[in-house]
Design a protein around this motif. Sequence first.
Motif, PDB file in Angstrom:
ATOM      1  N   ILE A  27      -2.321 -22.716 -11.526  1.00 54.56           N
ATOM      2  CA  ILE A  27      -2.298 -21.502 -10.710  1.00 54.56           C
ATOM      3  C   ILE A  27      -2.402 -21.894  -9.238  1.00 54.56           C
ATOM      4  O   ILE A  27      -3.265 -22.698  -8.863  1.00 54.56           O
ATOM      5  CB  ILE A  27      -3.469 -20.586 -11.102  1.00 54.56           C
ATOM      6  CG1 ILE A  27      -3.359 -20.207 -12.586  1.00 54.56           C
ATOM      7  CG2 ILE A  27      -3.525 -19.345 -10.215  1.00 54.56           C
ATOM      8  CD1 ILE A  27      -4.614 -19.585 -13.151  1.00 54.56           C
ATOM      9  N   VAL A  28      -1.541 -21.332  -8.405  1.00 49.64           N
ATOM     10  CA  VAL A  28      -1.541 -21.634  -6.980  1.00 49.64           C
ATOM     11  C   VAL A  28      -1.726 -20.344  -6.190  1.00 49.64           C
ATOM     12  O   VAL A  28      -0.980 -19.377  -6.381  1.00 49.64           O
ATOM     13  CB  VAL A  28      -0.227 -22.325  -6.552  1.00 49.64           C
ATOM     14  CG1 VAL A  28      -0.209 -22.522  -5.027  1.00 49.64           C
ATOM     15  CG2 VAL A  28      -0.071 -23.669  -7.256  1.00 49.64           C
ATOM     16  N   HIS A  29      -2.731 -20.328  -5.305  1.00 51.52           N
ATOM     17  CA  HIS A  29      -2.938 -19.227  -4.371  1.00 51.52           C
ATOM     18  C   HIS A  29      -2.620 -19.760  -2.974  1.00 51.52           C
ATOM     19  O   HIS A  29      -3.307 -20.670  -2.481  1.00 51.52           O
ATOM     20  CB  HIS A  29      -4.382 -18.742  -4.393  1.00 51.52           C
ATOM     21  CG  HIS A  29      -4.776 -18.090  -5.675  1.00 51.52           C
ATOM     22  ND1 HIS A  29      -6.071 -17.733  -5.964  1.00 51.52           N
ATOM     23  CD2 HIS A  29      -4.044 -17.707  -6.756  1.00 51.52           C
ATOM     24  CE1 HIS A  29      -6.124 -17.173  -7.159  1.00 51.52           C
ATOM     25  NE2 HIS A  29      -4.902 -17.156  -7.658  1.00 51.52           N
ATOM     26  N   THR A  30      -1.604 -19.203  -2.343  1.00 54.37           N
ATOM     27  CA  THR A  30      -1.206 -19.694  -1.029  1.00 54.37           C
ATOM     28  C   THR A  30      -0.887 -18.514  -0.125  1.00 54.37           C
ATOM     29  O   THR A  30      -1.127 -17.360  -0.474  1.00 54.37           O
ATOM     30  CB  THR A  30      -0.024 -20.676  -1.162  1.00 54.37           C
ATOM     31  OG1 THR A  30       0.180 -21.348   0.084  1.00 54.37           O
ATOM     32  CG2 THR A  30       1.247 -19.979  -1.601  1.00 54.37           C
ATOM     33  N   GLY A  31      -0.358 -18.786   1.059  1.00 55.20           N
ATOM     34  CA  GLY A  31      -0.010 -17.720   1.990  1.00 55.20           C
ATOM     35  C   GLY A  31      -1.013 -17.587   3.126  1.00 55.20           C
ATOM     36  O   GLY A  31      -2.110 -18.144   3.098  1.00 55.20           O
ATOM     37  N   LYS A  32      -0.628 -16.798   4.142  1.00 51.43           N
ATOM     38  CA  LYS A  32      -1.444 -16.641   5.350  1.00 51.43           C
ATOM     39  C   LYS A  32      -2.518 -15.574   5.210  1.00 51.43           C
ATOM     40  O   LYS A  32      -3.401 -15.461   6.055  1.00 51.43           O
ATOM     41  CB  LYS A  32      -0.539 -16.297   6.541  1.00 51.43           C
ATOM     42  CG  LYS A  32       0.421 -17.413   6.922  1.00 51.43           C
ATOM     43  CD  LYS A  32       1.254 -17.026   8.133  1.00 51.43           C
ATOM     44  CE  LYS A  32       2.189 -18.165   8.532  1.00 51.43           C
ATOM     45  NZ  LYS A  32       3.015 -17.817   9.707  1.00 51.43           N
ATOM     46  N   GLY A  33      -2.441 -14.782   4.162  1.00 48.22           N
ATOM     47  CA  GLY A  33      -3.400 -13.694   4.004  1.00 48.22           C
ATOM     48  C   GLY A  33      -4.751 -14.157   3.484  1.00 48.22           C
ATOM     49  O   GLY A  33      -4.871 -15.210   2.848  1.00 48.22           O
ATOM     50  N   LYS A  34      -5.770 -13.336   3.759  1.00 49.71           N
ATOM     51  CA  LYS A  34      -7.121 -13.629   3.276  1.00 49.71           C
ATOM     52  C   LYS A  34      -7.213 -13.362   1.783  1.00 49.71           C
ATOM     53  O   LYS A  34      -6.549 -12.480   1.263  1.00 49.71           O
ATOM     54  CB  LYS A  34      -8.128 -12.748   4.016  1.00 49.71           C
ATOM     55  CG  LYS A  34      -9.546 -12.868   3.502  1.00 49.71           C
ATOM     56  CD  LYS A  34     -10.496 -12.043   4.321  1.00 49.71           C
ATOM     57  CE  LYS A  34     -11.842 -11.908   3.627  1.00 49.71           C
ATOM     58  NZ  LYS A  34     -12.388 -13.195   3.189  1.00 49.71           N
ATOM     59  N   GLY A  35      -8.047 -14.139   1.082  1.00 49.85           N
ATOM     60  CA  GLY A  35      -8.333 -13.836  -0.306  1.00 49.85           C
ATOM     61  C   GLY A  35      -7.973 -14.910  -1.309  1.00 49.85           C
ATOM     62  O   GLY A  35      -8.176 -14.730  -2.506  1.00 49.85           O
ATOM     63  N   ALA A  84     -16.619 -13.933  11.124  1.00 51.73           N
ATOM     64  CA  ALA A  84     -16.821 -14.077   9.682  1.00 51.73           C
ATOM     65  C   ALA A  84     -18.195 -13.547   9.304  1.00 51.73           C
ATOM     66  O   ALA A  84     -19.184 -13.828   9.979  1.00 51.73           O
ATOM     67  CB  ALA A  84     -16.677 -15.540   9.280  1.00 51.73           C
ATOM     68  N   GLN A  85     -18.252 -12.777   8.216  1.00 46.56           N
ATOM     69  CA  GLN A  85     -19.491 -12.115   7.847  1.00 46.56           C
ATOM     70  C   GLN A  85     -19.917 -12.437   6.418  1.00 46.56           C
ATOM     71  O   GLN A  85     -19.073 -12.631   5.538  1.00 46.56           O
ATOM     72  CB  GLN A  85     -19.312 -10.584   7.984  1.00 46.56           C
ATOM     73  CG  GLN A  85     -18.979 -10.157   9.404  1.00 46.56           C
ATOM     74  CD  GLN A  85     -18.770  -8.657   9.489  1.00 46.56           C
ATOM     75  OE1 GLN A  85     -19.738  -7.895   9.623  1.00 46.56           O
ATOM     76  NE2 GLN A  85     -17.522  -8.240   9.402  1.00 46.56           N
ATOM     77  N   ALA A  86     -21.233 -12.483   6.216  1.00 45.29           N
ATOM     78  CA  ALA A  86     -21.795 -12.744   4.900  1.00 45.29           C
ATOM     79  C   ALA A  86     -21.337 -11.659   3.927  1.00 45.29           C
ATOM     80  O   ALA A  86     -21.281 -10.484   4.253  1.00 45.29           O
ATOM     81  CB  ALA A  86     -23.320 -12.766   4.964  1.00 45.29           C
ATOM     82  N   GLY A  87     -20.979 -12.097   2.728  1.00 42.19           N
ATOM     83  CA  GLY A  87     -20.530 -11.163   1.711  1.00 42.19           C
ATOM     84  C   GLY A  87     -19.045 -10.893   1.767  1.00 42.19           C
ATOM     85  O   GLY A  87     -18.477 -10.365   0.813  1.00 42.19           O
ATOM     86  N   ILE A  88     -18.389 -11.248   2.855  1.00 43.85           N
ATOM     87  CA  ILE A  88     -16.940 -11.067   2.995  1.00 43.85           C
ATOM     88  C   ILE A  88     -16.247 -12.411   3.049  1.00 43.85           C
ATOM     89  O   ILE A  88     -15.391 -12.719   2.222  1.00 43.85           O
ATOM     90  CB  ILE A  88     -16.594 -10.248   4.253  1.00 43.85           C
ATOM     91  CG1 ILE A  88     -17.321  -8.897   4.241  1.00 43.85           C
ATOM     92  CG2 ILE A  88     -15.082 -10.064   4.370  1.00 43.85           C
ATOM     93  CD1 ILE A  88     -16.935  -8.009   3.072  1.00 43.85           C
ATOM     94  N   GLU A  89     -16.619 -13.233   4.023  1.00 44.59           N
ATOM     95  CA  GLU A  89     -16.004 -14.564   4.132  1.00 44.59           C
ATOM     96  C   GLU A  89     -16.812 -15.667   3.458  1.00 44.59           C
ATOM     97  O   GLU A  89     -16.251 -16.709   3.127  1.00 44.59           O
ATOM     98  CB  GLU A  89     -15.818 -14.944   5.633  1.00 44.59           C
ATOM     99  CG  GLU A  89     -14.555 -14.398   6.260  1.00 44.59           C
ATOM    100  CD  GLU A  89     -14.698 -12.949   6.699  1.00 44.59           C
ATOM    101  OE1 GLU A  89     -13.651 -12.291   6.890  1.00 44.59           O
ATOM    102  OE2 GLU A  89     -15.840 -12.478   6.849  1.00 44.59           O
ATOM    103  N   PHE A  90     -18.101 -15.477   3.308  1.00 43.83           N
ATOM    104  CA  PHE A  90     -18.922 -16.551   2.706  1.00 43.83           C
ATOM    105  C   PHE A  90     -20.113 -15.953   1.994  1.00 43.83           C
ATOM    106  O   PHE A  90     -20.388 -14.769   2.092  1.00 43.83           O
ATOM    107  CB  PHE A  90     -19.370 -17.542   3.783  1.00 43.83           C
ATOM    108  CG  PHE A  90     -20.188 -16.929   4.886  1.00 43.83           C
ATOM    109  CD1 PHE A  90     -21.577 -16.862   4.776  1.00 43.83           C
ATOM    110  CD2 PHE A  90     -19.588 -16.410   6.034  1.00 43.83           C
ATOM    111  CE1 PHE A  90     -22.354 -16.298   5.784  1.00 43.83           C
ATOM    112  CE2 PHE A  90     -20.355 -15.844   7.043  1.00 43.83           C
ATOM    113  CZ  PHE A  90     -21.726 -15.786   6.930  1.00 43.83           C
TER     114      PHE A  90
END
Length: 206
Positions: free
Chosen positions: A40-48, A200-206
């Motif tokens: 499985i590969v997750h790529t691209g410029k978007g977040k997630g 970047a915020q806790a719970g969203i990015e890390f």
Amino acid sequence: MQADDSQSAHEARHTEKMRKKQAAQARIMANKTQEKGLLIVHTGKGKGKTSAALGMVVRAIGHGMKVGVVQFVKGAMTTGEKAVFDAFPDNVEFRQMGEGFTWDTQDRARDIAAARTAWDEVRRMIADPAYHMVLADELNIVLRYDYLPLDEVLAVLRARDPMKHVIVTGRNAPDALIDTADLVTDMTMVKHPFRSGVKAQAGIEF
């Protein structure tokens, strides 16, 4: 009375439409009988990309599976996911093995050495039959900067146990990896709060 008849006719058409869709879906699913380990590969410029992969790790834990997670590039910062996975030591081995992005270290030889050490861990996990799933987080970044030979990485991924799932994340996935993968998702960025000055915020990015 006429409105009631119209509503009843509408509901009847909807019910019939859904019945036909259900039958069509059942015919499609009847042919889907194969089970195999997925690349499985997750790529691209978007977040997630990482978030989606870690969601699969959580799902695997729920099924009692053992998962190995190796994070390239990202340093050993405190993250919410690590705190969760630490509560399941029998199911998850979580290794943060990066030293930051290349513009942080400003030392290509050091970056290559860190990438090699992390890749050795991924190879170990892939070779170990105890692991049902292995996540190589940000491996695509490492491949983009030629810190690891792409041919070597592809050879290991192709030679893995046929029932083992491997997830690779990061922008700019190489075409050869995309061609080899079973499932590829390209995350597209539509909006991102970082561009509006939100950190970047806790719970969203890390």
